[in-house]
Design a protein around this motif. Structure first.
Motif, PDB file in Angstrom:
ATOM      1  N   ALA A   1      51.343  30.112  34.813  1.00 35.03           N
ATOM      2  CA  ALA A   1      50.006  29.712  34.371  1.00 35.03           C
ATOM      3  C   ALA A   1      49.621  28.412  35.067  1.00 35.03           C
ATOM      4  CB  ALA A   1      49.978  29.517  32.864  1.00 35.03           C
ATOM      5  N   ILE A   2      48.325  28.317  35.397  1.00 36.63           N
ATOM      6  CA  ILE A   2      47.777  27.113  36.010  1.00 36.63           C
ATOM      7  C   ILE A   2      46.742  26.525  35.059  1.00 36.63           C
ATOM      8  CG2 ILE A   2      46.338  26.221  37.862  1.00 36.63           C
ATOM      9  CD1 ILE A   2      47.631  28.122  39.750  1.00 36.63           C
ATOM     10  N   THR A   3      46.950  25.289  34.682  1.00 37.09           N
ATOM     11  CA  THR A   3      45.980  24.563  33.860  1.00 37.09           C
ATOM     12  C   THR A   3      45.341  23.498  34.722  1.00 37.09           C
ATOM     13  OG1 THR A   3      47.328  24.937  31.876  1.00 37.09           O
ATOM     14  CG2 THR A   3      45.633  23.236  31.753  1.00 37.09           C
ATOM     15  N   LEU A   4      44.053  23.668  35.031  1.00 37.50           N
ATOM     16  CA  LEU A   4      43.304  22.722  35.852  1.00 37.50           C
ATOM     17  C   LEU A   4      42.550  21.779  34.932  1.00 37.50           C
ATOM     18  CD1 LEU A   4      42.283  21.703  38.584  1.00 37.50           C
ATOM     19  CD2 LEU A   4      40.552  23.510  38.523  1.00 37.50           C
ATOM     20  N   ILE A   5      42.902  20.493  34.939  1.00 37.33           N
ATOM     21  CA  ILE A   5      42.345  19.496  34.018  1.00 37.33           C
ATOM     22  C   ILE A   5      41.465  18.547  34.810  1.00 37.33           C
ATOM     23  CG2 ILE A   5      42.933  17.656  32.392  1.00 37.33           C
ATOM     24  CD1 ILE A   5      45.671  19.028  32.037  1.00 37.33           C
ATOM     25  N   PRO A  59      41.661  -0.785  26.093  1.00 37.39           N
ATOM     26  CA  PRO A  59      41.834   0.658  25.893  1.00 37.39           C
ATOM     27  C   PRO A  59      40.600   1.435  26.345  1.00 37.39           C
ATOM     28  CG  PRO A  59      41.511  -0.439  23.801  1.00 37.39           C
ATOM     29  CD  PRO A  59      41.626  -1.527  24.800  1.00 37.39           C
ATOM     30  N   VAL A  60      40.855   2.552  26.985  1.00 36.03           N
ATOM     31  CA  VAL A  60      39.768   3.390  27.490  1.00 36.03           C
ATOM     32  C   VAL A  60      39.940   4.782  26.884  1.00 36.03           C
ATOM     33  CG1 VAL A  60      38.677   4.409  29.520  1.00 36.03           C
ATOM     34  CG2 VAL A  60      39.607   2.084  29.640  1.00 36.03           C
ATOM     35  N   HIS A  61      38.920   5.247  26.185  1.00 30.89           N
ATOM     36  CA  HIS A  61      38.932   6.588  25.600  1.00 30.89           C
ATOM     37  C   HIS A  61      38.379   7.584  26.625  1.00 30.89           C
ATOM     38  CE1 HIS A  61      39.850   5.312  21.433  1.00 30.89           C
ATOM     39  NE2 HIS A  61      39.186   4.200  21.771  1.00 30.89           N
ATOM     40  N   ILE A  62      39.034   8.696  26.735  1.00 29.52           N
ATOM     41  CA  ILE A  62      38.575   9.731  27.671  1.00 29.52           C
ATOM     42  C   ILE A  62      38.607  11.079  26.976  1.00 29.52           C
ATOM     43  CG2 ILE A  62      39.421   8.524  29.718  1.00 29.52           C
ATOM     44  CD1 ILE A  62      41.776  10.533  29.710  1.00 29.52           C
ATOM     45  N   THR A  63      37.833  11.999  27.510  1.00 25.36           N
ATOM     46  CA  THR A  63      37.928  13.405  27.134  1.00 25.36           C
ATOM     47  C   THR A  63      38.144  14.196  28.416  1.00 25.36           C
ATOM     48  OG1 THR A  63      35.549  13.762  27.349  1.00 25.36           O
ATOM     49  CG2 THR A  63      36.384  13.100  25.172  1.00 25.36           C
ATOM     50  N   VAL A  64      38.716  15.374  28.258  1.00 24.91           N
ATOM     51  CA  VAL A  64      38.998  16.200  29.422  1.00 24.91           C
ATOM     52  C   VAL A  64      38.550  17.619  29.158  1.00 24.91           C
ATOM     53  CG1 VAL A  64      40.966  14.800  30.135  1.00 24.91           C
ATOM     54  CG2 VAL A  64      41.332  16.754  28.616  1.00 24.91           C
ATOM     55  N   SER A  65      38.260  18.323  30.258  1.00 27.94           N
ATOM     56  CA  SER A  65      37.987  19.754  30.230  1.00 27.94           C
ATOM     57  C   SER A  65      39.075  20.440  31.039  1.00 27.94           C
ATOM     58  CB  SER A  65      36.614  20.079  30.810  1.00 27.94           C
ATOM     59  OG  SER A  65      35.598  19.406  30.089  1.00 27.94           O
ATOM     60  N   ALA A  66      39.445  21.668  30.603  1.00 31.62           N
ATOM     61  CA  ALA A  66      40.540  22.367  31.261  1.00 31.62           C
ATOM     62  C   ALA A  66      40.194  23.830  31.427  1.00 31.62           C
ATOM     63  CB  ALA A  66      41.843  22.208  30.473  1.00 31.62           C
ATOM     64  N   GLY A  67      40.624  24.377  32.559  1.00 33.37           N
ATOM     65  CA  GLY A  67      40.503  25.804  32.809  1.00 33.37           C
ATOM     66  C   GLY A  67      41.882  26.394  33.033  1.00 33.37           C
ATOM     67  N   VAL A  68      42.132  27.550  32.408  1.00 35.86           N
ATOM     68  CA  VAL A  68      43.449  28.161  32.455  1.00 35.86           C
ATOM     69  C   VAL A  68      43.352  29.505  33.152  1.00 35.86           C
ATOM     70  CG1 VAL A  68      45.427  28.955  31.113  1.00 35.86           C
ATOM     71  CG2 VAL A  68      44.101  26.969  30.332  1.00 35.86           C
ATOM     72  N   ALA A  69      44.290  29.751  34.062  1.00 30.18           N
ATOM     73  CA  ALA A  69      44.432  31.069  34.697  1.00 30.18           C
ATOM     74  C   ALA A  69      45.919  31.376  34.767  1.00 30.18           C
ATOM     75  CB  ALA A  69      43.820  31.078  36.092  1.00 30.18           C
ATOM     76  N   ALA A  78      41.314  29.427  37.759  1.00 34.48           N
ATOM     77  CA  ALA A  78      41.344  28.207  36.969  1.00 34.48           C
ATOM     78  C   ALA A  78      40.113  27.357  37.230  1.00 34.48           C
ATOM     79  CB  ALA A  78      42.620  27.422  37.300  1.00 34.48           C
ATOM     80  N   GLY A  79      39.650  27.322  38.495  1.00 37.81           N
ATOM     81  CA  GLY A  79      38.449  26.549  38.801  1.00 37.81           C
ATOM     82  C   GLY A  79      37.216  27.129  38.110  1.00 37.81           C
ATOM     83  N   GLN A  80      37.090  28.457  38.083  1.00 38.46           N
ATOM     84  CA  GLN A  80      35.945  29.091  37.397  1.00 38.46           C
ATOM     85  C   GLN A  80      36.015  28.833  35.906  1.00 38.46           C
ATOM     86  OE1 GLN A  80      35.767  33.208  38.508  1.00 38.46           O
ATOM     87  NE2 GLN A  80      35.917  32.739  40.712  1.00 38.46           N
ATOM     88  N   ALA A  81      37.220  28.883  35.306  1.00 42.63           N
ATOM     89  CA  ALA A  81      37.360  28.611  33.880  1.00 42.63           C
ATOM     90  C   ALA A  81      36.994  27.166  33.580  1.00 42.63           C
ATOM     91  CB  ALA A  81      38.787  28.913  33.447  1.00 42.63           C
ATOM     92  N   THR A 137      39.136  29.904  29.376  1.00 42.35           N
ATOM     93  CA  THR A 137      39.851  30.891  30.164  1.00 42.35           C
ATOM     94  C   THR A 137      38.900  31.991  30.542  1.00 42.35           C
ATOM     95  OG1 THR A 137      41.879  30.410  28.941  1.00 42.35           O
ATOM     96  CG2 THR A 137      41.838  32.440  30.234  1.00 42.35           C
ATOM     97  N   LEU A 138      38.981  32.478  31.762  1.00 40.93           N
ATOM     98  CA  LEU A 138      38.112  33.572  32.177  1.00 40.93           C
ATOM     99  C   LEU A 138      38.454  34.836  31.396  1.00 40.93           C
ATOM    100  CD1 LEU A 138      37.925  33.272  36.075  1.00 40.93           C
ATOM    101  CD2 LEU A 138      36.173  32.692  34.408  1.00 40.93           C
ATOM    102  N   PRO A 139      37.454  35.638  31.084  1.00 42.97           N
ATOM    103  CA  PRO A 139      37.731  36.917  30.408  1.00 42.97           C
ATOM    104  C   PRO A 139      38.454  37.857  31.362  1.00 42.97           C
ATOM    105  CG  PRO A 139      35.435  36.811  31.046  1.00 42.97           C
ATOM    106  CD  PRO A 139      36.000  35.445  31.304  1.00 42.97           C
ATOM    107  N   VAL A 140      39.299  38.679  30.837  1.00 48.10           N
ATOM    108  CA  VAL A 140      40.027  39.679  31.611  1.00 48.10           C
ATOM    109  C   VAL A 140      39.214  40.957  31.561  1.00 48.10           C
ATOM    110  CG1 VAL A 140      42.180  40.938  31.865  1.00 48.10           C
ATOM    111  CG2 VAL A 140      42.195  38.594  30.970  1.00 48.10           C
ATOM    112  N   VAL A 141      38.597  41.361  32.687  1.00 44.06           N
ATOM    113  CA  VAL A 141      37.667  42.487  32.721  1.00 44.06           C
ATOM    114  C   VAL A 141      38.311  43.754  33.246  1.00 44.06           C
ATOM    115  CG1 VAL A 141      35.695  40.977  32.976  1.00 44.06           C
ATOM    116  CG2 VAL A 141      36.887  41.805  35.018  1.00 44.06           C
ATOM    117  N   GLY A 142      39.553  43.712  33.633  1.00 44.23           N
ATOM    118  CA  GLY A 142      40.249  44.928  34.042  1.00 44.23           C
ATOM    119  C   GLY A 142      40.148  45.265  35.500  1.00 44.23           C
ATOM    120  N   HIS A 143      39.603  44.389  36.363  1.00 45.30           N
ATOM    121  CA  HIS A 143      39.556  44.666  37.806  1.00 45.30           C
ATOM    122  C   HIS A 143      39.905  43.407  38.561  1.00 45.30           C
ATOM    123  CE1 HIS A 143      38.443  46.372  41.606  1.00 45.30           C
ATOM    124  NE2 HIS A 143      37.601  45.358  41.842  1.00 45.30           N
ATOM    125  N   PHE A 144      40.968  43.484  39.306  1.00 46.33           N
ATOM    126  CA  PHE A 144      41.471  42.330  40.045  1.00 46.33           C
ATOM    127  C   PHE A 144      41.750  42.754  41.474  1.00 46.33           C
ATOM    128  CE2 PHE A 144      42.896  42.347  35.649  1.00 46.33           C
ATOM    129  CZ  PHE A 144      42.248  41.231  35.157  1.00 46.33           C
TER     130      PHE A 144
END
Length: 579
Positions: free
Chosen positions: A423-427, A507-517, A533-536, A550-557
């Motif tokens: 699995a790749i987690t792009l943060i 102190p610096v507060h941050i938030t992050v977004s992540a995409g998983v593939a 992961a980039g699209q997610a 996470t991108l939906p799994v549509v059944g065609h790869f």
């Protein structure tokens, strides 16, 4: 009276060729020259076929060839018609040019002390015949070096040497005298086995040398060399030939063996000691005497000294058997001692002990071993530096995390195994430019370092954290099922957002977004997983940031075979927003 060089009237060519050189009642002179020629030729025939011939004997053969040419030319001058005189006279300086240098080279080859200077002298001496041939080839100097001839009363032909002929004869006489004196003075220092050869050389050269002096005196007195009288050097070559035959047969002049037997042991740099069957000393060479003198054991050179006594004198470690030992011969040295059996017809006669100083070889071996160890250490250091450089080339200089190059290698390694899922987690840090604008770029760098530290501390064995670029990070996680991918992404999210990152500006507060593939649902190649992961990640940002998607799994790869197109529904297709 006809003369050479175009002076005076000359007979026609046919009459000239028919003319005789000497009165017909003087046949003894051709017979004398013929006997000398035949004797010299016999000596050469006896010497040349031999396979084992010393260097000195080779030069002696060349001397005989020069003498043969001289006598043969005189024989032709007194037997052939007058018309051949000019051509035959050209051979006289050539024969002299061979004789004198060959005599000197023969002396140098016999006197072993002078071998260092021999190559240079040899090259100088070879210039003589070359120069003579060059002068003969030039019409203007031919008569000056070959001489002229004239016919006296009763048809006697007289040879008149030119001034260059006298210069050449003088040079050759000086060379011959130098060689004779040099060899005579060297007789006392010549090895015993070679002294017979030296005496034969002196005797063989003295006879024609004396004949040459007599002929020169007669030429000066009479103004030329009448060919109806004997040339004494050619006559003296009869004695030289006789001495040569005796040398070849009675003294085995051409053989290397008798000289080597007397010279080798005396000239060897290694110590050689001969012992009888009772290991009692019977003979030794000068190098062995020097070795024992250096070991303060000169009194042990007497006959009957035991081998064990000599070995003990060389040092406490030395044994009377073959081997390498540390000896005390003036200084502590390494010696190689070899005991060889001396036999004849399978009968043991005694023992020969060879002692060689191998200190230089031992030092070279020790230095080589030391150099090999140093080289091995350097190779080890170079390998470590190479590994460090390779590691640095795959790491980000600021955070110390792996970079994109290492990510590509690791993805390719994992995905080569079809049984392995990853699995790749792009943060991505949300609105990181605001951090730089608010706190400055140095503080922004501190935030990135803090993120890398937290991600590294939260990874399990087998996971890898990569700085993908700018404020983007990737966590590469081996998984067994898709749910594990989302769980690992949630853990990374919590580590980064639950508490602020400490910096020099506070102190610096941050938030992050992540995409998983994850594979194989989102692809079976590194490029496909990174794209997924980039699209997610883009979907997470479009849905308000601060979330994992996470991108939906549509059944065609496209990068999967048809048998793997069936999607798995272990993770909700929409991902989720985290509080």
């Amino acid at each position: 009276m006809p003369q050479a060089g175009g002076q005076g009237p000359r007979p026609g060519r046919r009459a000239e060729r028919r003319g005789r050189r000497m009165p017909p009642d003087s046949p003894w002179l051709p017979a004398l020259y013929g006997a000398s020629f035949g004797a010299l030729f016999l000596v050469i025939v006896l010497a040349v076929p031999r396979r084992r011939i010393s260097a000195s004997a080779r030069w002696m053969v060349l001397i005989l060839v020069g003498a043969l040419l001289w006598v043969g030319t005189l024989l032709a001058l007194v037997t052939l018609p007058v018309g051949y005189t000019s051509a035959l006279l050209a051979l006289l300086p050539v024969s002299i040019g061979i004789l004198a240098p060959a005599c000197m080279l023969n002396v140098l080859s016999t006197m072993t002390r002078q071998r260092r200077s021999r190559p240079g002298i040899e090259r100088w001496l070879t210039l003589d015949p070359v120069l003579v041939l060059g002068l003969l080839a030039i019409p203007q100097t031919r008569d000056l070096i070959a001489g002229t001839w004239s016919v006296r009363a009763a048809g006697v032909v007289v040879w008149h040497p030119g001034w260059l002929t006298w210069v050449h004869i003088g040079y050759c006489l000086v060379l011959l005298i130098w060689a004779g004196v040099f060899e005579f003075r060297a007789v006392p220092g010549t090895p015993r086995a070679a002294q017979h050869q030296v005496r034969s050389d002196l005797a063989g050269a003295a006879l024609p040398g004396a004949g040459a002096v007599i002929s020169i005196v007669l030429i000066v007195i009479e103004g030329g060399l009448p060919l109806d009288r004997p040339e004494w050097m050619a006559v003296a070559f009869l004695g030289t030939a006789a001495i040569g035959i005796r040398s070849f047969y009675t003294e085995r002049f051409t053989s290397v063996v008798p000289i080597a037997r007397g010279v080798v042991l005396d000239r060897l740099p290694d110590a050689v000691l001969i012992f009888d069957l009772g290991f009692r000393l019977t003979d030794l060479n000068p190098a062995a005497r020097d070795l024992l003198a250096a070991a303060h054991a000169a009194d042990l050179t007497a006959e009957g000294t035991q081998l064990g006594t000599i070995a003990a004198a060389l040092g406490p470690e030395v044994r009377p058997s073959s081997g390498q030992y540390r000896a005390r011969v003036g200084r502590v040295s390494d010696i190689d001692l070899r005991v060889k059996r001396v036999t004849e017809d399978n009968r043991l006669l005694g023992y020969a002990v060879l002692i060689r100083d191998v200190s230089a070889i031992s030092d070279s071996q020790r230095n080589l071993a030391l150099a090999n160890r140093q080289l091995l250490d350097k190779i080890t250091t170079i390998d470590a530096l190479r590994r460090d450089l390779a590691e640095q080339a795959e790491r980000d200089s600021m955070t110390g995390l792996f970079n994109r190059r290492r990510l590509d290698k690791e993805l390719a390694r994992i995905l080569d195994d079809p049984r392995q899922e990853v699995a790749i987690t792009l943060i991505d840090v949300d609105r990181f430019t605001n951090v730089n604008d608010t706190y400055g770029r140095l503080t922004g760098d501190e935030v990135l370092v803090g993120i890398s530290d937290r991600l590294s501390s939260a990874t399990f064995d087998g996971e890898m954290v990569v700085r993908y670029g700018g404020e983007e990070f990737i966590v590469l996680s081996p998984i067994r099922e898709p749910a594990h991918a989302h769980a690992r992404a949630r853990r990374m999210y919590e580590v980064l957002t639950q508490r602020p990152i400490c910096t020099g500006a506070g102190p610096v507060h941050i938030t992050v977004s992540a995409g998983v593939a994850y594979s194989p649902d989102h692809g079976r190649t590194g490029q496909a997983l990174l794209a997924g992961a980039g699209q997610a990640l883009n979907r997470a940002k479009q849905r308000g940031r601060n979330r994992i998607d996470t991108l939906p799994v549509v059944g065609h790869f496209p990068d999967l075979p048809p048998s793997q197109h069936q999607p798995r529904r272990s993770v909700p297709p929409g991902g989720g927003r985290l509080p």
